[in-house]
Design a protein around this motif. Structure first.
Motif, PDB file in Angstrom:
ATOM      1  N   THR A  61       0.808  -1.227   0.000  1.00 34.82           N
ATOM      2  CA  THR A  61       0.000   0.000   0.000  1.00 34.82           C
ATOM      3  C   THR A  61       0.843   1.280   0.000  1.00 34.82           C
ATOM      4  O   THR A  61       0.287   2.379   0.061  1.00 34.82           O
ATOM      5  N   ILE A  62       2.183   1.149  -0.073  1.00 39.09           N
ATOM      6  CA  ILE A  62       3.034   2.344  -0.151  1.00 39.09           C
ATOM      7  C   ILE A  62       2.961   2.910  -1.561  1.00 39.09           C
ATOM      8  O   ILE A  62       3.231   2.218  -2.553  1.00 39.09           O
ATOM      9  N   GLN A  63       2.593   4.171  -1.642  1.00 38.50           N
ATOM     10  CA  GLN A  63       2.410   4.817  -2.939  1.00 38.50           C
ATOM     11  C   GLN A  63       3.753   5.091  -3.619  1.00 38.50           C
ATOM     12  O   GLN A  63       4.767   5.407  -2.967  1.00 38.50           O
ATOM     13  N   ASN A  64       3.778   4.969  -4.953  1.00 42.79           N
ATOM     14  CA  ASN A  64       4.943   5.291  -5.785  1.00 42.79           C
ATOM     15  C   ASN A  64       6.181   4.472  -5.402  1.00 42.79           C
ATOM     16  O   ASN A  64       7.308   4.960  -5.498  1.00 42.79           O
ATOM     17  N   SER A  65       5.963   3.244  -4.963  1.00 44.68           N
ATOM     18  CA  SER A  65       7.080   2.387  -4.574  1.00 44.68           C
ATOM     19  C   SER A  65       7.316   1.308  -5.626  1.00 44.68           C
ATOM     20  O   SER A  65       6.397   0.539  -5.952  1.00 44.68           O
ATOM     21  N   GLU A  66       8.535   1.269  -6.148  1.00 45.45           N
ATOM     22  CA  GLU A  66       8.884   0.217  -7.107  1.00 45.45           C
ATOM     23  C   GLU A  66       8.890  -1.155  -6.429  1.00 45.45           C
ATOM     24  O   GLU A  66       8.539  -2.167  -7.037  1.00 45.45           O
ATOM     25  N   LEU A  67       9.288  -1.187  -5.146  1.00 46.02           N
ATOM     26  CA  LEU A  67       9.281  -2.450  -4.415  1.00 46.02           C
ATOM     27  C   LEU A  67       7.851  -2.963  -4.238  1.00 46.02           C
ATOM     28  O   LEU A  67       7.595  -4.169  -4.356  1.00 46.02           O
ATOM     29  N   ALA A  68       6.909  -2.047  -3.998  1.00 47.77           N
ATOM     30  CA  ALA A  68       5.507  -2.443  -3.872  1.00 47.77           C
ATOM     31  C   ALA A  68       4.993  -3.000  -5.191  1.00 47.77           C
ATOM     32  O   ALA A  68       4.268  -4.005  -5.231  1.00 47.77           O
ATOM     33  N   ARG A  69       5.372  -2.334  -6.287  1.00 45.33           N
ATOM     34  CA  ARG A  69       4.926  -2.802  -7.613  1.00 45.33           C
ATOM     35  C   ARG A  69       5.498  -4.188  -7.915  1.00 45.33           C
ATOM     36  O   ARG A  69       4.797  -5.074  -8.412  1.00 45.33           O
ATOM     37  N   LEU A  70       6.777  -4.400  -7.587  1.00 51.97           N
ATOM     38  CA  LEU A  70       7.402  -5.698  -7.812  1.00 51.97           C
ATOM     39  C   LEU A  70       6.720  -6.780  -6.981  1.00 51.97           C
ATOM     40  O   LEU A  70       6.433  -7.886  -7.477  1.00 51.97           O
ATOM     41  N   LEU A  71       6.423  -6.470  -5.726  1.00 54.05           N
ATOM     42  CA  LEU A  71       5.751  -7.444  -4.868  1.00 54.05           C
ATOM     43  C   LEU A  71       4.364  -7.780  -5.408  1.00 54.05           C
ATOM     44  O   LEU A  71       3.959  -8.951  -5.422  1.00 54.05           O
ATOM     45  N   ARG A  72       3.633  -6.755  -5.862  1.00 54.81           N
ATOM     46  CA  ARG A  72       2.278  -6.987  -6.385  1.00 54.81           C
ATOM     47  C   ARG A  72       2.318  -7.937  -7.584  1.00 54.81           C
ATOM     48  O   ARG A  72       1.562  -8.903  -7.659  1.00 54.81           O
ATOM     49  N   PHE A  73       3.218  -7.661  -8.526  1.00 58.90           N
ATOM     50  CA  PHE A  73       3.326  -8.524  -9.708  1.00 58.90           C
ATOM     51  C   PHE A  73       3.766  -9.934  -9.320  1.00 58.90           C
ATOM     52  O   PHE A  73       3.297 -10.929  -9.885  1.00 58.90           O
ATOM     53  N   SER A  74       4.660 -10.028  -8.332  1.00 55.19           N
ATOM     54  CA  SER A  74       5.133 -11.342  -7.892  1.00 55.19           C
ATOM     55  C   SER A  74       4.004 -12.151  -7.266  1.00 55.19           C
ATOM     56  O   SER A  74       3.900 -13.366  -7.492  1.00 55.19           O
ATOM     57  N   LEU A  75       3.158 -11.483  -6.493  1.00 59.63           N
ATOM     58  CA  LEU A  75       2.035 -12.188  -5.861  1.00 59.63           C
ATOM     59  C   LEU A  75       1.031 -12.665  -6.899  1.00 59.63           C
ATOM     60  O   LEU A  75       0.492 -13.771  -6.788  1.00 59.63           O
ATOM     61  N   TYR A  76       0.755 -11.819  -7.886  1.00 61.69           N
ATOM     62  CA  TYR A  76      -0.142 -12.256  -8.958  1.00 61.69           C
ATOM     63  C   TYR A  76       0.461 -13.438  -9.709  1.00 61.69           C
ATOM     64  O   TYR A  76      -0.244 -14.397 -10.078  1.00 61.69           O
ATOM     65  N   GLY A  77       1.785 -13.389  -9.937  1.00 60.97           N
ATOM     66  CA  GLY A  77       2.445 -14.503 -10.620  1.00 60.97           C
ATOM     67  C   GLY A  77       2.404 -15.775  -9.796  1.00 60.97           C
ATOM     68  O   GLY A  77       2.167 -16.873 -10.322  1.00 60.97           O
ATOM     69  N   LEU A  78       2.621 -15.650  -8.491  1.00 59.72           N
ATOM     70  CA  LEU A  78       2.560 -16.810  -7.602  1.00 59.72           C
ATOM     71  C   LEU A  78       1.156 -17.404  -7.597  1.00 59.72           C
ATOM     72  O   LEU A  78       0.989 -18.639  -7.632  1.00 59.72           O
ATOM     73  N   GLU A  79       0.139 -16.540  -7.558  1.00 63.14           N
ATOM     74  CA  GLU A  79      -1.245 -17.013  -7.569  1.00 63.14           C
ATOM     75  C   GLU A  79      -1.523 -17.819  -8.841  1.00 63.14           C
ATOM     76  O   GLU A  79      -2.103 -18.916  -8.803  1.00 63.14           O
ATOM     77  N   THR A  80      -1.081 -17.291  -9.984  1.00 67.93           N
ATOM     78  CA  THR A  80      -1.299 -17.978 -11.267  1.00 67.93           C
ATOM     79  C   THR A  80      -0.561 -19.311 -11.306  1.00 67.93           C
ATOM     80  O   THR A  80      -1.113 -20.342 -11.737  1.00 67.93           O
ATOM     81  N   SER A  81       0.678 -19.330 -10.835  1.00 67.98           N
ATOM     82  CA  SER A  81       1.484 -20.562 -10.860  1.00 67.98           C
ATOM     83  C   SER A  81       0.876 -21.644  -9.968  1.00 67.98           C
ATOM     84  O   SER A  81       0.824 -22.826 -10.345  1.00 67.98           O
ATOM     85  N   LEU A  82       0.412 -21.255  -8.792  1.00 60.71           N
ATOM     86  CA  LEU A  82      -0.182 -22.230  -7.876  1.00 60.71           C
ATOM     87  C   LEU A  82      -1.477 -22.805  -8.444  1.00 60.71           C
ATOM     88  O   LEU A  82      -1.745 -24.007  -8.324  1.00 60.71           O
ATOM     89  N   LYS A  83      -2.286 -21.964  -9.062  1.00 53.32           N
ATOM     90  CA  LYS A  83      -3.534 -22.454  -9.661  1.00 53.32           C
ATOM     91  C   LYS A  83      -3.238 -23.448 -10.783  1.00 53.32           C
ATOM     92  O   LYS A  83      -3.910 -24.488 -10.908  1.00 53.32           O
ATOM     93  N   LYS A  84      -2.231 -23.131 -11.605  1.00 54.22           N
ATOM     94  CA  LYS A  84      -1.875 -24.037 -12.705  1.00 54.22           C
ATOM     95  C   LYS A  84      -1.347 -25.356 -12.162  1.00 54.22           C
ATOM     96  O   LYS A  84      -1.693 -26.441 -12.639  1.00 54.22           O
ATOM     97  N   ALA A  85      -0.493 -25.279 -11.131  1.00 53.70           N
ATOM     98  CA  ALA A  85       0.068 -26.503 -10.554  1.00 53.70           C
ATOM     99  C   ALA A  85      -1.018 -27.351  -9.910  1.00 53.70           C
ATOM    100  O   ALA A  85      -0.987 -28.590  -9.987  1.00 53.70           O
ATOM    101  N   GLN A  86      -1.988 -26.711  -9.296  1.00 50.88           N
ATOM    102  CA  GLN A  86      -3.103 -27.452  -8.682  1.00 50.88           C
ATOM    103  C   GLN A  86      -3.867 -28.261  -9.716  1.00 50.88           C
ATOM    104  O   GLN A  86      -4.264 -29.400  -9.470  1.00 50.88           O
ATOM    105  N   SER A  87      -4.085 -27.636 -10.879  1.00 51.13           N
ATOM    106  CA  SER A  87      -4.839 -28.341 -11.924  1.00 51.13           C
ATOM    107  C   SER A  87      -4.054 -29.527 -12.475  1.00 51.13           C
ATOM    108  O   SER A  87      -4.631 -30.527 -12.897  1.00 51.13           O
ATOM    109  N   GLU A  88      -2.726 -29.440 -12.417  1.00 52.97           N
ATOM    110  CA  GLU A  88      -1.887 -30.522 -12.931  1.00 52.97           C
ATOM    111  C   GLU A  88      -1.690 -31.630 -11.895  1.00 52.97           C
ATOM    112  O   GLU A  88      -1.471 -32.784 -12.255  1.00 52.97           O
TER     113      GLU A  88
END
Length: 364
Positions: free
Chosen positions: A9-36
């Motif tokens: 929730t820190i505004q204008n933070s590159e670290l926050a943006r990186l974490l957000r994208f990483s969490l979305y990527g982790l969510e997608t990877s876990l869902k795909k692995a679950q289906s497999e």
């Protein structure tokens, strides 16, 4: 999760943006692995991890919406300074302020200040008032919401002028208007009635309040805002313990009065925040009034010839854990390894030993 949320929730933070994208990527990877691997032994726990990720990302999105909504608030500088103060974060949870109007923000900040040490709260109250005055507002001690109690006290002022915000006060008039005891009641019973009325009203206005009353729920500290059934059960338990104490006092039964006082004092001190209010905060000092009254009741039992010992459990948890039972553990607030809040005092009444109960900070 609290630190992940704070970074997100820190505004204008590159670290926050990186974490957000990483969490979305982790969510997608876990869902795909679950289906497999649907039969994987970790599938059920993975569902819980995914739910936690979704909750975290939804909270972050809501916080961004709130930030966009409140950009024009007069007290925004106060909001940002309050959220960023590391000293305040030692005593409060790390979630940002949620208010979307200046009036709500004034109240949210001042209610949180009731939980921190009085010297720190005094500094921040003056800082808040100075900033409000710069924005064209003035303090108004008459524009306050009265909470029933046994004395009059301005908890914090309201604002008038460019910002219209109602403050908060303790009101003896409101207490007598709704009083549930007669004029012959003892000073201690008057105090109990005051707590019963005050707690019932505070629960209505502060969404951060929790309860840790063992007779209602033994295993956790529960929010009274998100769990209305717990709110009702807690208030019912408080009323029941008050009524039993009142009846014992009317019957002049010294020992039964003391035992019931220990029970009702536990209920009063089991209304908590997460992390619990600091002992020398406004809230902590208010709850200590119940403990001082309990000591007077214990002294009367001693004067009547009974062997009574009452001990409030504080300090290092390892030193007092033999005197307590069914304690609750948190990983935030206070000092690791120390007691955060004494919910129930330890008591020895003649030959009967009654364990206390505390919330303590884990030593990790």
């Amino acid at each position: 999760m609290q630190h992940l949320y704070h970074l997100l929730t820190i505004q204008n933070s590159e670290l926050a943006r990186l974490l957000r994208f990483s969490l979305y990527g982790l969510e997608t990877s876990l869902k795909k692995a679950q289906s497999e691997f649907p039969q994987d032994p970790g599938a059920r726990v993975c569902d819980e991890v995914l739910q936690e990720l979704q909750n975290l990302l939804q909270l972050e999105a809501a916080a961004v919406d709130i930030t966009q909504t409140v950009e024009e608030l007069k007290l925004n500088h106060l909001r940002y300074a309050f959220d960023a103060d590391p000293e305040l974060n030692l005593y409060l949870d790390s979630s940002p302020l949620q208010s979307q109007t200046d009036a709500d923000l004034w109240n949210e900040i001042h209610r949180k200040l009731l939980r921190v040490p009085e010297d720190l709260a005094t500094i921040w109250r003056q800082r808040a008032l100075d900033l409000a005055q710069e924005m064209g507002a003035v303090a108004d001690n008459a524009y306050v919401y009265p909470l029933p109690f046994i004395r009059n006290e301005i908890i914090y002022p309201g604002l008038n002028g460019s910002i219209n915000a109602q403050g908060l006060s303790l009101s003896q008039t409101a207490f007598f208007h709704t009083s549930i005891i007669d004029d012959q009641a003892s000073e201690e019973l008057n105090l109990l009635a005051g707590f019963l009325l005050l707690w019932s009203k505070f629960i209505e206005i502060d969404p951060d309040l929790h309860h840790a009353l063992k007779s209602v729920f033994s295993f956790d500290i529960l929010s009274l805002h998100s769990k209305p059934d717990q709110r009702n059960q807690y208030i019912d338990a408080l009323i029941d313990r008050f009524q039993r104490t009142k009846k014992a006092e009317e019957n002049a039964d010294t020992l039964l009065t003391l035992r019931n006082w220990i029970d009702v004092d536990e209920a009063i001190n089991s209304l908590v925040f997460v992390p619990p209010a600091e002992r020398y905060s406004w809230w902590g000092k208010l709850q200590q009034e119940s403990r001082r009254a309990l000591k007077k009741v214990a002294d009367r039992a001693i004067s009547a010839g009974h062997d009574v010992r009452i001990r409030q459990l504080t300090g290092i948890y390892a030193d007092i854990c033999a005197l307590s039972k069914d304690d609750l553990q948190l990983d935030m607030g206070g000092i690791p390894g120390e007691v955060l809040s004494c919910l129930r005092v330890y008591a020895r009444i003649n030959q009967d030993e009654i364990p206390g109960r505390v919330i303590f900070r884990s030593s990790r």
